[in-house]
Design a protein around this motif. Sequence first.
Motif, mmCIF file in Angstrom:
data_model
loop_
_atom_site.group_PDB
_atom_site.id
_atom_site.type_symbol
_atom_site.label_atom_id
_atom_site.label_comp_id
_atom_site.label_asym_id
_atom_site.label_seq_id
_atom_site.Cartn_x
_atom_site.Cartn_y
_atom_site.Cartn_z
ATOM 1 N N GLY A 40 0.785 -1.228 0.000
ATOM 2 C CA GLY A 40 0.000 0.000 0.000
ATOM 3 C C GLY A 40 0.814 1.274 0.000
ATOM 4 N N ASN A 41 2.126 1.158 -0.227
ATOM 5 C CA ASN A 41 2.973 2.352 -0.152
ATOM 6 C C ASN A 41 3.879 2.551 -1.366
ATOM 7 O OD1 ASN A 41 4.830 0.343 0.271
ATOM 8 N ND2 ASN A 41 5.315 0.932 2.375
ATOM 9 N N LYS A 42 3.672 1.774 -2.406
ATOM 10 C CA LYS A 42 4.454 1.928 -3.639
ATOM 11 C C LYS A 42 3.493 1.770 -4.804
ATOM 12 C CE LYS A 42 8.685 0.589 -5.884
ATOM 13 N NZ LYS A 42 9.865 -0.259 -5.861
ATOM 14 N N THR A 43 3.080 2.890 -5.362
ATOM 15 C CA THR A 43 1.988 2.887 -6.329
ATOM 16 C C THR A 43 2.459 2.685 -7.768
ATOM 17 O OG1 THR A 43 2.051 5.292 -6.546
ATOM 18 C CG2 THR A 43 0.606 4.387 -4.855
ATOM 19 N N LEU A 44 1.555 2.204 -8.574
ATOM 20 C CA LEU A 44 1.807 1.973 -9.994
ATOM 21 C C LEU A 44 2.079 3.280 -10.726
ATOM 22 C CD1 LEU A 44 1.759 0.002 -12.451
ATOM 23 C CD2 LEU A 44 -0.698 0.443 -12.588
ATOM 24 N N MET A 45 1.296 4.291 -10.426
ATOM 25 C CA MET A 45 1.431 5.613 -11.050
ATOM 26 C C MET A 45 1.757 6.628 -9.944
ATOM 27 S SD MET A 45 0.757 4.943 -14.225
ATOM 28 C CE MET A 45 0.424 6.510 -14.984
ATOM 29 N N PRO A 46 2.543 7.641 -10.248
ATOM 30 C CA PRO A 46 2.944 8.601 -9.218
ATOM 31 C C PRO A 46 1.790 9.347 -8.553
ATOM 32 C CG PRO A 46 3.999 9.108 -11.331
ATOM 33 C CD PRO A 46 3.123 7.933 -11.542
ATOM 34 N N ASP A 47 0.672 9.508 -9.270
ATOM 35 C CA ASP A 47 -0.439 10.260 -8.678
ATOM 36 C C ASP A 47 -1.472 9.365 -7.986
ATOM 37 O OD1 ASP A 47 -1.114 9.284 -11.196
ATOM 38 O OD2 ASP A 47 -2.491 10.923 -11.633
ATOM 39 N N TYR A 48 -1.245 8.062 -7.940
ATOM 40 C CA TYR A 48 -2.119 7.182 -7.162
ATOM 41 C C TYR A 48 -1.759 7.343 -5.687
ATOM 42 C CZ TYR A 48 -3.619 4.607 -11.371
ATOM 43 O OH TYR A 48 -4.152 4.236 -12.585
ATOM 44 N N PRO A 49 -2.736 7.281 -4.802
ATOM 45 C CA PRO A 49 -2.431 7.506 -3.386
ATOM 46 C C PRO A 49 -1.731 6.322 -2.719
ATOM 47 C CG PRO A 49 -4.757 7.032 -3.661
ATOM 48 C CD PRO A 49 -4.179 7.120 -5.041
ATOM 49 N N LYS A 50 -0.825 6.661 -1.833
ATOM 50 C CA LYS A 50 -0.229 5.668 -0.935
ATOM 51 C C LYS A 50 -1.218 5.527 0.213
ATOM 52 C CE LYS A 50 4.418 6.760 -2.343
ATOM 53 N NZ LYS A 50 5.711 7.323 -1.998
ATOM 54 N N ILE A 51 -1.712 4.322 0.425
ATOM 55 C CA ILE A 51 -2.818 4.137 1.363
ATOM 56 C C ILE A 51 -2.422 3.418 2.649
ATOM 57 C CG2 ILE A 51 -4.654 4.353 -0.345
ATOM 58 C CD1 ILE A 51 -4.629 1.340 -0.689
ATOM 59 N N ALA A 52 -1.202 2.931 2.724
ATOM 60 C CA ALA A 52 -0.736 2.269 3.939
ATOM 61 C C ALA A 52 -0.724 3.254 5.097
ATOM 62 C CB ALA A 52 0.657 1.698 3.729
ATOM 63 N N GLY A 53 -1.250 2.831 6.232
ATOM 64 C CA GLY A 53 -1.224 3.650 7.435
ATOM 65 C C GLY A 53 -2.283 4.729 7.517
ATOM 66 N N GLN A 54 -3.135 4.827 6.510
ATOM 67 C CA GLN A 54 -4.221 5.814 6.546
ATOM 68 C C GLN A 54 -5.266 5.401 7.584
ATOM 69 O OE1 GLN A 54 -4.684 8.695 5.026
ATOM 70 N NE2 GLN A 54 -3.039 8.661 3.537
#
Length: 103
Positions: A40-54
């Motif tokens: 959840g912290n390394k996204t496919l595209m740079p503008d996708y959100p990192k969601i780990a720890g949210q």
Amino acid sequence: MNKLMALVALSTLAVSPALAADGAKLYTEKTCSACHGPAGNKTLMPDYPKIAGQNAKYLEKQMLDIKSGARANGNSAAMKGVMPLVSDAEITAIAEYLSKLKP
């Protein structure tokens, strides 16, 4: 009333590990990791959100809003096709799992 509150607190603690385990499995099965990364912290595209720890409630709300169509901005279109395949209970489990990951 205090006994009732204690029972609710205990039942929540007892369910959380199971939800987290299910959430980890669901995160992979529902293809979340394809865009948000295995942790959840390394996204496919740079503008996708990192969601780990949210925050779990925040994640749950975002997923439910995308599923219902209430959120249709930004990259939510990428998730629109997947969300009908995810039940509300599964959304909760995934959100709980993600909230416990390190950002």
